[in-house]
Design an enzyme around this catalytic site. Sequence first.
Site, short mmCIF file in Angstrom:
data_model
loop_
_atom_site.label_atom_id
_atom_site.label_comp_id
_atom_site.label_asym_id
_atom_site.label_seq_id
_atom_site.Cartn_x
_atom_site.Cartn_y
_atom_site.Cartn_z
N GLU A 1 -2.78 6.72 8.15
CA GLU A 1 -3.67 7.51 7.30
C GLU A 1 -4.63 8.30 8.15
OE1 GLU A 1 -5.95 5.24 4.48
OE2 GLU A 1 -4.21 5.00 3.18
N ARG B 1 -6.68 -7.91 -9.52
CA ARG B 1 -7.33 -9.19 -9.79
C ARG B 1 -8.81 -8.92 -10.01
NH1 ARG B 1 -10.08 -8.86 -5.01
NH2 ARG B 1 -8.83 -8.29 -3.21
N LYS C 1 0.81 -1.22 0.00
CA LYS C 1 0.00 0.00 0.00
C LYS C 1 0.85 1.28 0.00
CE LYS C 1 -3.71 -2.14 2.71
NZ LYS C 1 -4.87 -2.37 1.86
N HIS D 1 -14.24 -3.62 8.02
CA HIS D 1 -13.53 -3.37 6.77
C HIS D 1 -13.73 -4.48 5.74
CE1 HIS D 1 -11.85 -0.19 9.07
NE2 HIS D 1 -11.20 -1.00 9.87
P1 ADP Z 1 -7.75 -3.90 2.82
O1 ADP Z 1 -6.75 -4.03 1.71
O2 ADP Z 1 -7.29 -4.58 4.06
O3 ADP Z 1 -9.12 -4.25 2.41
P2 ADP Z 1 -8.24 -1.07 2.40
O4 ADP Z 1 -7.14 -0.10 2.36
O5 ADP Z 1 -8.84 -1.49 1.11
O6 ADP Z 1 -7.75 -2.36 3.21
O7 ADP Z 1 -9.39 -0.53 3.35
C1 ADP Z 1 -10.48 -1.34 3.74
C2 ADP Z 1 -11.61 -0.49 4.25
O8 ADP Z 1 -11.21 0.29 5.37
C3 ADP Z 1 -12.14 0.53 3.28
O9 ADP Z 1 -13.09 -0.03 2.43
C4 ADP Z 1 -12.73 1.57 4.20
O10 ADP Z 1 -13.98 1.15 4.65
C5 ADP Z 1 -11.81 1.56 5.36
N1 ADP Z 1 -10.79 2.61 5.23
C6 ADP Z 1 -9.60 2.50 4.64
N2 ADP Z 1 -8.89 3.63 4.70
C7 ADP Z 1 -9.66 4.52 5.34
C8 ADP Z 1 -9.49 5.90 5.75
N3 ADP Z 1 -8.37 6.55 5.51
N4 ADP Z 1 -10.49 6.49 6.41
C9 ADP Z 1 -11.63 5.81 6.70
N5 ADP Z 1 -11.84 4.54 6.36
C10 ADP Z 1 -10.88 3.89 5.69
#
Ligand code: ADP
Length: 682
Positions: free
Chosen positions: A203, A300, A119, A238
């Site tokens: 973040e 993917r 990431k 999440h």
């Molecule tokens: P993973 O790869 O583990 O799925 P992501 O980065 O895709 O992680 O984030 C998963 C979820 O977490 C997102 O869909 C969102 O709901 C929440 N999320 C991620 N980053 C943020 C953020 N900066 N602020 C609020 N919610 C977030």
Amino acid sequence: MSRIFSSVLIANRGEIACRVIRTAKRMGLRTIAVYSSADAKAPHVRLADEAHHIGPPPAAESYLRADRIIEVAQASRAAAIHPGYGFLSENAEFAEACAEAGIIFVGPPASAIRAMGLKDAAKALVEKAGVAVVPGYHGPRQEPDFLRQKAYETGYPVLIKAIAGGGGKGMRRVERQQDFDAALASAQREAMSAFGDPRVLIEKYIPSPRHIEMQVFADAHGHVLHLFERDCSLQRRHQKVIEEAPAPGMTPEVRRAMGEAAVEAARVAGYIGAGTVEFIADGRGALRADGFYFMEMNTRLQVEHPVTEAITGLDLVEWQLRVAAGDALPFDQEDLVIDGHAVEARLYAEDPEKGFLPSTGKLIALKLPTGEGVRIDSGVAEGDEVTPFYDPMIAKIIAHGVSREQALEQLSGALTSTIVAGPKCNLAFLKALVDADEFREGAVDTGFIERNLENLGAVPQPADTQAIAAGTAQLLRMEYERSNPSLIVRGRLGSHEWLFDPWSARKGFELAGRRHTVVPVATENGRANVDLFFDEGGPRLLAPGEEAEGWPDVEWNATLRLAELGDGNGAVVRGVDKVFVIRNGRQTSVALVDPLDVDLEHLDGDAGGQITSPMHGKLVALLVNEGDEVAKGQLLAVVEAMKMEHALTAPVAGVVSEVLARVGEQVGEGARLLTVVAHEQG
Ligand code: ADP
């Protein structure tokens, strides 16, 4: 159009393997499945033209064995390998190994997987290309003091994310500076165990976040385009639960901006094939062209791709295969239009009333909905086992309508007519979600589920007494059919044993007149007593806790009893030694018990002071010692199972009287870990 290769091996299992096999077969390809010992009779094995065993049940010894899978691909002369999602799908070394073995990997180049794999690097890459990313820290330094400082500068609340993360693992939201260190340690621990990499990034936590992602597609001839967005804001921890396309409230302007950002991200990564660029949008008002940020790219096919297929009319797997064969995409961005609205719900074998614990076992009944506008992608069938080895998904239920309202109505109806018996499932929870007013209005963010667990029925519910009565009726009928009415009368009606015949009417009652007996049953919520009455009108059942006004006027017959349950959404399903009653998507299992067999566990249940492991796993943290005072809800221990951490908290305020397990130990389901003795109620 080039001639496509003639065979494909599917390096996956479950619904996605079945889904890929279907398209590949339609295109005339020879399909080759692989399976672990746990999946020898799985649907994907039955569906493929041929199937090869690759190892024992644990994924690390089967579906993650790149070497073994390539061996099978070579032996079976597979021209290509489709990795599905999960397992090896985002593994750059696997993509390279395929190429070295002369096999086409149906996915992006290894370099693109690498570029987006972590990431932090992904954020840095797209940021350079001008795509907005969530503010925070995504550099190399990992000292707790430094990260705490960065979190402070970013401004709370913040999110700690594993850079190697996926599936919400290794992610912690932190509200206050004083909670940072503990959250960091926990995120790192989870990241280490799930990904072998403890590194994290920081973040800013976006308020009222909405998860909106863009489906992108690129070919090897320089065309990169997007297939519109999906809104996946309905999440729990999440993880996506319900996804839809298009996103509620999306405007052409925001879609254009998001589409361009997604295409740009794919371009800088040198992407080819199907991919998804995930954005987080500030959901505090209308969507804005400057109100969304890149989170990550998934290199993917996504679980939720069917909603995009529904609104575009495209088969994404077909285009993955064609692009892998070297075809150019035959359409431009302007050729694509959105047709109506589609919603997908993920039906899981898990128990929402018990913190969504995965539930395993044989699917005694599985009736999935059919009908206009409804698509089912499932990887299990009635009679199959849901095993503890893999993701416990039962099916994806997808509805497509002309409008959002219609799609949601169709999905709601489809959920109503779904029956699952055996493992617990999230059906009632999904139905409550789909019918929730806020969701219907399109006003949800990623915290919606967590804030509404109670309204959504995802907390322990009182026993369904009507279901218990219906189940008891069915059990007694089964006993009778086995010509063994002894359980009905054991120790209760004594010598009157043969005086009644519940199914052939009134004849037995000349002697006895009115009689009453109690049928003790066991349910997942403990013991219950069902009153059974006999009088001139025949036998009648009274649900536990139900008041009899005179003689209860309840029909004996289980089917009638259910018809009376009223909502048309019920079933009584026979298991081996118990029955499952499904009512409003909720399952109650009922078994007869010997009234003389005293259940000790339920007798000494004083305030639930025993802390037991919710599932097989490893005790990864123990935060209290013998003699410690604990507050109600205080974190006591953490068990890790299926690479997820499960927090165990104190059910009552009290003192830790004994600690029965050690950190690092493997613990079985139900294993006693510690005891908390409740303080006297003052
Ligand atoms: P993973 O790869 O583990 O799925 P992501 O980065 O895709 O992680 O984030 C998963 C979820 O977490 C997102 O869909 C969102 O709901 C929440 N999320 C991620 N980053 C943020 C953020 N900066 N602020 C609020 N919610 C977030």
